[in-house]
Design a protein around this motif. Structure first.
Motif, PDB file in Angstrom:
ATOM      1  N   ASP A   1     -52.822-109.678  47.300  1.00  0.00           N
ATOM      2  CA  ASP A   1     -52.428-109.866  48.689  1.00  0.00           C
ATOM      3  C   ASP A   1     -52.965-111.223  49.161  1.00  0.00           C
ATOM      4  O   ASP A   1     -53.868-111.791  48.545  1.00  0.00           O
ATOM      5  CB  ASP A   1     -53.030-108.706  49.497  1.00  0.00           C
TER       6      ASP A   1
ATOM      7  N   ASP B   1     -53.233-112.478  53.083  1.00  0.00           N
ATOM      8  CA  ASP B   1     -53.997-112.485  54.328  1.00  0.00           C
ATOM      9  C   ASP B   1     -55.140-111.483  54.329  1.00  0.00           C
ATOM     10  O   ASP B   1     -54.938-110.296  54.081  1.00  0.00           O
ATOM     11  CB  ASP B   1     -53.070-112.207  55.514  1.00  0.00           C
ATOM     12  N   ASN B   2     -56.309-112.002  54.595  1.00  0.00           N
ATOM     13  CA  ASN B   2     -57.542-111.218  54.652  1.00  0.00           C
ATOM     14  C   ASN B   2     -57.991-110.657  53.302  1.00  0.00           C
ATOM     15  O   ASN B   2     -58.909-109.842  53.237  1.00  0.00           O
ATOM     16  CB  ASN B   2     -57.448-110.091  55.697  1.00  0.00           C
ATOM     17  N   THR B   3     -57.305-111.098  52.234  1.00  0.00           N
ATOM     18  CA  THR B   3     -57.775-110.773  50.887  1.00  0.00           C
ATOM     19  C   THR B   3     -58.259-112.064  50.221  1.00  0.00           C
ATOM     20  O   THR B   3     -59.414-112.161  49.802  1.00  0.00           O
ATOM     21  CB  THR B   3     -56.662-110.131  50.042  1.00  0.00           C
TER      22      THR B   3
ATOM     23  N   ASP C   1     -56.495-105.781  50.918  1.00  0.00           N
ATOM     24  CA  ASP C   1     -57.448-105.300  51.922  1.00  0.00           C
ATOM     25  C   ASP C   1     -56.923-104.126  52.752  1.00  0.00           C
ATOM     26  O   ASP C   1     -57.623-103.653  53.633  1.00  0.00           O
ATOM     27  CB  ASP C   1     -57.841-106.443  52.876  1.00  0.00           C
ATOM     28  N   GLN C   2     -55.692-103.667  52.454  1.00  0.00           N
ATOM     29  CA  GLN C   2     -55.146-102.597  53.300  1.00  0.00           C
ATOM     30  C   GLN C   2     -54.755-101.350  52.514  1.00  0.00           C
ATOM     31  O   GLN C   2     -54.081-101.434  51.489  1.00  0.00           O
ATOM     32  CB  GLN C   2     -53.905-103.100  54.040  1.00  0.00           C
TER      33      GLN C   2
ATOM     34  N   ASP D   1     -51.295-102.246  50.378  1.00  0.00           N
ATOM     35  CA  ASP D   1     -51.712-102.601  49.019  1.00  0.00           C
ATOM     36  C   ASP D   1     -52.074-101.372  48.176  1.00  0.00           C
ATOM     37  O   ASP D   1     -51.536-101.171  47.084  1.00  0.00           O
ATOM     38  CB  ASP D   1     -52.924-103.546  49.086  1.00  0.00           C
TER      39      ASP D   1
HETATM   40 MG   LIG Z   1     -53.925-108.304  53.800  1.00  0.00          MG
END
Ligand SMILES: [Mg+2]
Length: 173
Positions: free
Chosen positions: A33, A35-37, A117-118, A122
């Protein structure tokens, strides 16, 4: 059903992923992933630590593909600066983008890992296909509106998992 939200592994960040451990499981392809990963949501700058991590990964004969639900502009700009394959508007947890990524990397389900991160995109997406999944702590609290909705559901799922004793790693945040 709830078990589809349980990641195979949970680490504080991508930098804690143990390549040797993955190799022992015959995993050589990483669906990751964005974003934010890899970096904070919407951050364009590529930190040197991330470049080094990708280099180490390639030196260890791992393939990698970014699979993101974000837009073409966001994903292509970031992935091109790293020179790695990418899929944008992936609509995770749907399976189609995961299959596409595995075609790019020429990997089978059991040689692939999904990192993100989700839980709702994910982890759920990977688990539905029976792919090994690694959940990471989000890089930052800054996120888009869709993700904020998902986080509310995610918190409920975490609560259920914890209540049923499925969470062995303690509090996430
Ligand atoms: Mg993410």
């Amino acid at each position: 059903m709830l078990k589809l939200f349980i990641p195979s592994m949970y680490v504080p960040s991508i930098y804690q992923i143990n390549f040797e451990q993955l190799k022992q499981k015959s995993i050589n392809s990483i669906i990751i992933d964005l974003d934010n990963t890899l970096v904070e949501s919407s951050q364009m700058h590529v930190p040197p630590q991330l470049r080094n991590w990708l280099k180490a990964l390639q030196e260890n004969q791992f393939k990698i593909t970014i699979v993101s639900n974000n837009s073409k502009d966001r994903v292509s700009q970031f992935a091109r600066s790293l020179d790695i394959p990418y899929i944008y508007a992936a609509r995770k947890p749907l399976a189609i983008a995961f299959h596409k990524a595995m075609r790019i990397m020429e990997s089978e389900l059991n040689q692939t890992v999904v990192v993100g991160d989700q839980l709702l995109t994910d982890v759920l997406g990977g688990n539905r296909l029976g792919i090994y999944t690694i959940l990471v702590v989000p890089v930052s609290e800054h996120e888009g509106w869709m993700t904020r909705v998902n986080r509310k559901l995610e918190r409920m799922i975490f609560w259920w998992l914890r209540r049923r004793g499925y969470l062995k790693w303690g509090e996430r945040r």
